[in-house]
Design an enzyme around this catalytic site. Structure first.
Site: not given
Ligand code: NAI
Length: 258
Positions: A155, A159
């Site tokens: 991860y 990033k």
């Molecule tokens: P989340 O799990 O709620 O949403 C992630 C989405 O990506 C989900 O809808 C999932 O179905 C989709 N996804 C995963 N694999 C996929 C694939 N192979 N093809 C298409 N879609 C796919 O997570 P969140 O927190 O909303 O994360 C969104 C972004 O923000 C990510 O890139 C994460 O790394 C980043 N992020 C999140 C943080 C956190 O603390 N939640 C902090 C910093 C960055």
């Protein structure tokens, strides 16, 4: 603020992607939602795609309409998932989707990548990040083995490399006015927050004590809307921390300032 703009949002089924899709639509954008899972409350047209899979991305790019004004690369996997999958979705698939879609985007389009505070150590990972610059889908497993990229490390690595790739592309499409930036949130309260806490253990607990609160998707979505808007046209190749002050806290501690 976004009237007349068509914006493709990946990861639109959950968390930050879902909140961003809803806010972009509320700001007047015609949203195209992309995810591997169908959103409970789809915003705009929905296209299912697996961003870890090259042929699925090829199908998506062929199906998407030409002329979009924005691409929000938000889909991502947490560090509790296999390293190969994390690197494919968070880095290789993201880069492939973007480079394949750019020719179909409108001139002046904005690309926003969801990086993370977890990527702030990119300068210390220079060699492995450089080695990944042309990483293809079929090479990811061997690359992870060769560079000892474990689940937890995958991860951070994904990033770090994403932030560097964003900076490197500061002027790639300048002649067409297409720009790319990244956003680096600190911990955000979404379904994957528990995965970070599980992986980071004591460090996550320490971060949580330092912060007044975790972020919410509503803290991140307006920043994406701003970067999609014409008002941010001169912001290019930048990584923007959105983290309640955590990045500044790390920088001040590292360099001996209070
Ligand atoms: P989340 O799990 O709620 O949403 C992630 C989405 O990506 C989900 O809808 C999932 O179905 C989709 N996804 C995963 N694999 C996929 C694939 N192979 N093809 C298409 N879609 C796919 O997570 P969140 O927190 O909303 O994360 C969104 C972004 O923000 C990510 O890139 C994460 O790394 C980043 N992020 C999140 C943080 C956190 O603390 N939640 C902090 C910093 C960055």
């Amino acid at each position: 603020m976004l009237q007349g703009k068509t914006i493709v949002v990946t990861g639109a089924a959950s968390g930050i992607g879902a909140a961003s899709a809803a806010l972009l639509a509320a700001c007047g954008a015609d949203v195209i939602s992309v995810d591997i899972n169908e959103p409970d409350r789809p915003v705009g047209r929905f296209f299912r795609a697996d961003l870890s899979d090259k042929s699925s991305i090829d199908e998506l790019v062929a199906a998407l309409p030409a002329g979009a004004n924005g691409l929000a690369n938000i889909a991502g996997l947490p560090p509790t998932r296999p390293a190969e999958a994390v690197v494919k979705v968070n880095l290789v698939g993201l880069k492939y989707l973007t480079t394949q879609l750019v020719p179909k985007l409108s001139d002046g389009a904005s690309v926003v990548n969801l990086a993370s505070l977890a990527g702030l150590g990119w300068a210390d990972a220079k060699d492995v990040v450089m080695a990944s610059s042309d990483l293809g889908f079929d090479d990811v497993a061997a690359f992870c083995r060769g560079h000892k990229i474990s689940e937890a490390r995958s991860y951070f690595f994904s990033k770090e490399a994403l932030i560097v790739w964003t900076m490197q592309n500061r002027w790639t499409w300048r002649a067409r006015g297409i720009r790319m930036n990244s956003i680096s949130p600190g911990p955000v309260d979404t379904p994957i927050l528990k995965d970070f806490i599980e992986t980071l253990g004591a460090r996550a607990e320490e971060d949580m004590k330092t912060m007044d609160r975790p972020g919410t998707p509503a803290d991140i979505a307006p920043v994406i809307a701003f970067l999609m808007s014409d008002g941010s046209a001169w912001i290019r190749g930048t990584n923007l921390p959105v983290d309640g002050g955590m990045f500044s806290n790390v920088l001040c501690s590292t360099h001996g300032f209070n």
